[in-house]
Design a protein around this motif. Structure first.
Motif: not given
Length: 268
Positions: A169-173, A231-240
């Motif tokens: 899970l990659h987030i930006s600084k 960075d987007s929680k929605t995108q993260r969950n949808l992708a996984i």
């Protein structure tokens, strides 16, 4: 090309460059994307029932990422619909005194899924080639040995029936800064905050390099790494959720054959 293939790590480029090439599957309609994720989570729950009933294959989900990248949120958003009888989450913390008396994989091996089970690792054995490297607790030679040992360990799991999916899970600084500030500003979120997060943040560049090396050294067809923009929680969950659902469908799970003798029984 399936969803999973779109998020596979690219061994030819740096993580930040590989991220830039990832296709965003979120539509931009946050409510609609959350509904899609919920539907996928429900499908994952139904497929987990098949997995549990068949009592054969095992599924190991590994979640890795910097502090605040959303590992807990992923567990809730993607796996929150699953019947807890056949699924569990293991959150690995700093090793205890007993665990330090054994090899670093000892505490991990006993937590892998059994037949019919989904196990989610919130952090994992990869901490032993990340924080240990960043803080110079192990040298380069030991790190390379551990890469090889981890590859052997995961191959053994795969060869004995465990399907492995690994998500970075990659987030930006900048996003991590915003999330840490949000926790500090809200007393109801202080329980989520750890001052150690600020200490580790100072080693941001070191962690990015350590992740780059670890992911490339341990990516394999039987234990693939997926690079998830978080960075987007929605995108993260949808992708996984999309990748997990796709994998479970590909396993062609079925209920075990019925017992013909049961047709002779009568319930009084």
């Amino acid at each position: 090309m399936g969803i999973a293939a779109q998020f596979r790590i690219n061994k030819e480029t740096e993580i930040k460059d590989s991220l830039a090439s990832k296709k965003m599957i979120a539509t931009g309609d946050k409510a609609a994307d959350k509904l899609t994720t919920l539907k996928l989570a429900e499908q994952i729950s139904d497929l987990q029932n098949l997995l549990y009933a068949a009592h054969d294959a095992k599924l190991l989900i590994i979640l890795q990422g910097m502090d605040t990248s959303g590992k807990d949120g992923t567990v809730k958003g993607v796996f929150g619909q699953i019947n807890p009888l056949g699924a569990r989450t293991v959150a690995f913390k700093a090793p205890s005194s007993e665990e330090k008396n054994h090899d670093y994989l000892w505490r991990v091996h006993k937590e892998v899924p059994g037949k019919g089970e989904i196990t989610i690792f919130n952090r994992s054995h990869y901490e032993d080639v990340l924080i240990t490297v960043v803080h110079d607790w192990i040298d380069t030679a030991e790190c390379k040995r551990r890469y090889a040992q981890i590859c052997d360990f995961e191959r053994m799991l795969s060869e004995t029936g465990t399907v492995i999916l690994k998500f970075f899970l990659h987030i930006s600084k900048q996003e991590q800064k915003a999330r840490l500030e949000e926790r500090l500003a809200d007393p109801d979120k202080h329980w989520k905050f750890d001052t150690q997060d600020l200490v580790e943040r100072k080693s941001w560049d070191g962690y990015q390099k350590a992740y780059q090396r670890a992911l490339l050294a341990t990516d394999a067809e039987h234990a693939p790494w997926y690079l998830i923009p978080a960075d987007s929680k929605t995108q993260r969950n949808l992708a996984i959720a999309s990748i997990v659902q796709e994998k479970l469908v590909s396993m062609k799970l079925k209920y075990p054959p019925g017992n013909p003798e049961y047709s002779k029984l009568k319930v009084e």
